[in-house]
Design an enzyme around this catalytic site. Structure first.
Site, PDB file in Angstrom:
ATOM      1  N   THR A  15       0.911  -1.133   0.000  1.00 25.32           N
ATOM      2  CA  THR A  15       0.000   0.000   0.000  1.00 25.32           C
ATOM      3  C   THR A  15       0.944   1.174   0.000  1.00 25.32           C
ATOM      4  OG1 THR A  15      -1.880  -0.979   1.187  1.00 25.32           O
ATOM      5  CG2 THR A  15      -1.546   1.332   1.557  1.00 25.32           C
ATOM      6  N   ARG A  30     -14.227  -7.709  -1.291  1.00 26.43           N
ATOM      7  CA  ARG A  30     -13.498  -7.509  -0.039  1.00 26.43           C
ATOM      8  C   ARG A  30     -13.144  -6.018   0.115  1.00 26.43           C
ATOM      9  NH1 ARG A  30      -7.855  -5.908   1.199  1.00 26.43           N
ATOM     10  NH2 ARG A  30      -7.501  -6.617   3.319  1.00 26.43           N
ATOM     11  N   ASP A  66      -8.617  -1.782   4.310  1.00 28.53           N
ATOM     12  CA  ASP A  66      -8.627  -0.776   5.397  1.00 28.53           C
ATOM     13  C   ASP A  66      -8.303   0.635   4.889  1.00 28.53           C
ATOM     14  OD1 ASP A  66      -5.876  -2.001   5.004  1.00 28.53           O
ATOM     15  OD2 ASP A  66      -5.389  -0.201   6.136  1.00 28.53           O
ATOM     16  N   GLY A  80      -0.418  -3.111   5.525  1.00 29.66           N
ATOM     17  CA  GLY A  80      -0.426  -4.437   6.142  1.00 29.66           C
ATOM     18  C   GLY A  80      -1.725  -5.158   5.846  1.00 29.66           C
ATOM     19  N   GLY A  94      -5.295  -5.713   5.897  1.00 31.66           N
ATOM     20  CA  GLY A  94      -6.419  -4.816   6.177  1.00 31.66           C
ATOM     21  C   GLY A  94      -7.326  -5.315   7.285  1.00 31.66           C
TER      22      GLY A  94
HETATM   23  N1  ASP Z   1      -3.743  -2.712   3.730  1.00 30.65           N
HETATM   24  C1  ASP Z   1      -3.956  -3.214   2.405  1.00 30.65           C
HETATM   25  C2  ASP Z   1      -5.159  -4.065   2.389  1.00 30.65           C
HETATM   26  O1  ASP Z   1      -5.396  -4.877   3.153  1.00 30.65           O
HETATM   27  C3  ASP Z   1      -2.857  -4.024   1.844  1.00 30.65           C
HETATM   28  C4  ASP Z   1      -1.510  -3.721   2.373  1.00 30.65           C
HETATM   29  O2  ASP Z   1      -1.236  -2.664   2.901  1.00 30.65           O
HETATM   30  O3  ASP Z   1      -0.675  -4.605   2.241  1.00 30.65           O
HETATM   31  O4  ASP Z   1      -5.914  -4.012   1.542  1.00 30.65           O
END
Ligand code: ASP
Length: 280
Positions: free
Chosen positions: A154, A182, A185, A204, A206
């Site tokens: 992200t 889906r 976050d 990370g 979500g």
């Molecule tokens: N936070 C993002 C999500 O879950 C993905 C990521 O940051 O790795 O969609």
């Protein structure tokens, strides 16, 4: 004036030294350009600008280079929040636009400020955002070989401008291989939140970030008097209790800058006009 940006986690599919150096170099150049921009623009305009540069760079999982979902389609999410007006606006699961963050920013003036799926895309089309495929061959071959390790990426930016105003922006291509529908976050207050005391952007998993309400919690704790560092540490302690996988960057109203991750390694860079701090 200060700015910190992140480019997700280094646990992407390609963890070679060359990729690491390329990410460090790109982050340094983007944070420097964005700081230059911040000198004559608000933190709000700057975080959108910084995130758009990250979206345009296919090393990062947002905009160009986004992950592909389980049905073979790319759906992206992005949000921006001005700490002063405290208005969050965003898009969830938008398809075929180059810079989701600019669509998120365009929504700031609307009553309905967070749009999803075809509603987000229709809004974008109506407001002049042309069709653009953000797919790159590397993501398609990862998808074709069902390489599920591609996730954890992200991009985000947090800035404080010369008037002491804070803002945050976050954009993602998601985890990769998601069930269509889906929700990430990144366009929620768990992944992207700001007020006049503090601004935080997360990356990370979500589901972990939402379960922990990470960005909103850190900002609320700082608002209630906790130091930025303690607010990060307490919130990540709580994240650890659910074995959460996340990283976050933040700035408080006194221009303290902080970052933290629960697993190695979030890629980030910060700059204050004098000193760069870059992930190693
Ligand atoms: N936070 C993002 C999500 O879950 C993905 C990521 O940051 O790795 O969609």
């Amino acid at each position: 004036m200060k700015i910190i940006i992140h480019g997700g986690f280094f646990s992407e599919s390609d963890q070679s030294t060359d990729t690491k150096i390329a990410k460090q170099t790109s982050l340094k150049s983007i944070v420097e350009k964005s700081f230059e921009f911040l000198k004559s623009n608000s933190s709000y305009d700057t975080v959108a600008y910084a995130v758009s540069l990250l979206e345009n760079n296919d090393l990062f999982n947002a905009g160009i280079g986004s992950q592909i979902q389980s049905d073979g389609v790319i759906r992206m999410s992005a949000a921006i929040m001005d700490g002063t007006s405290q208005k969050l606006s965003g898009v969830i699961n938008i398809e075929n636009v180059k810079n989701p963050i600019f669509v998120a920013k365009a929504l700031e003036k609307e009553d309905d400020r967070v749009l999803g799926d075809s509603g987000a895309k229709n809004y974008a089309t109506k407001h002049g955002f042309v069709d653009f495929s953000t797919e790159i061959p590397q993501r398609r071959s990862e998808y074709n070989s069902k390489l599920k390790t591609g996730g954890k990426g992200t991009v985000g930016a947090v800035a404080i401008d010369k008037n002491g105003k804070l803002a945050v922006a976050t954009s993602t291509g998601g985890k990769g291989f998601e069930i269509p529908g889906r929700i990430s976050d990144s366009a929620t207050v768990a992944g992207n939140y700001a007020n006049q005391f503090c601004a935080v952007s997360c990356t990370g998993v979500g589901e972990d970030i939402v379960s922990n309400a990470t960005a909103a919690k850190i900002v609320t704790r700082v608002t209630d008097g906790m130091t930025l560092k303690n607010a990060f540490e307490k919130t990540f302690e709580e994240l650890k209790q659910i074995d959460g996988f996340a990283g976050a960057i933040g700035i408080d109203k006194n221009a303290n800058v902080y970052h933290f991750d629960s697993y190695p390694t979030m890629v980030f860079a910060s700059y204050d006009g004098e000193k760069f701090i870059i992930f190693e």
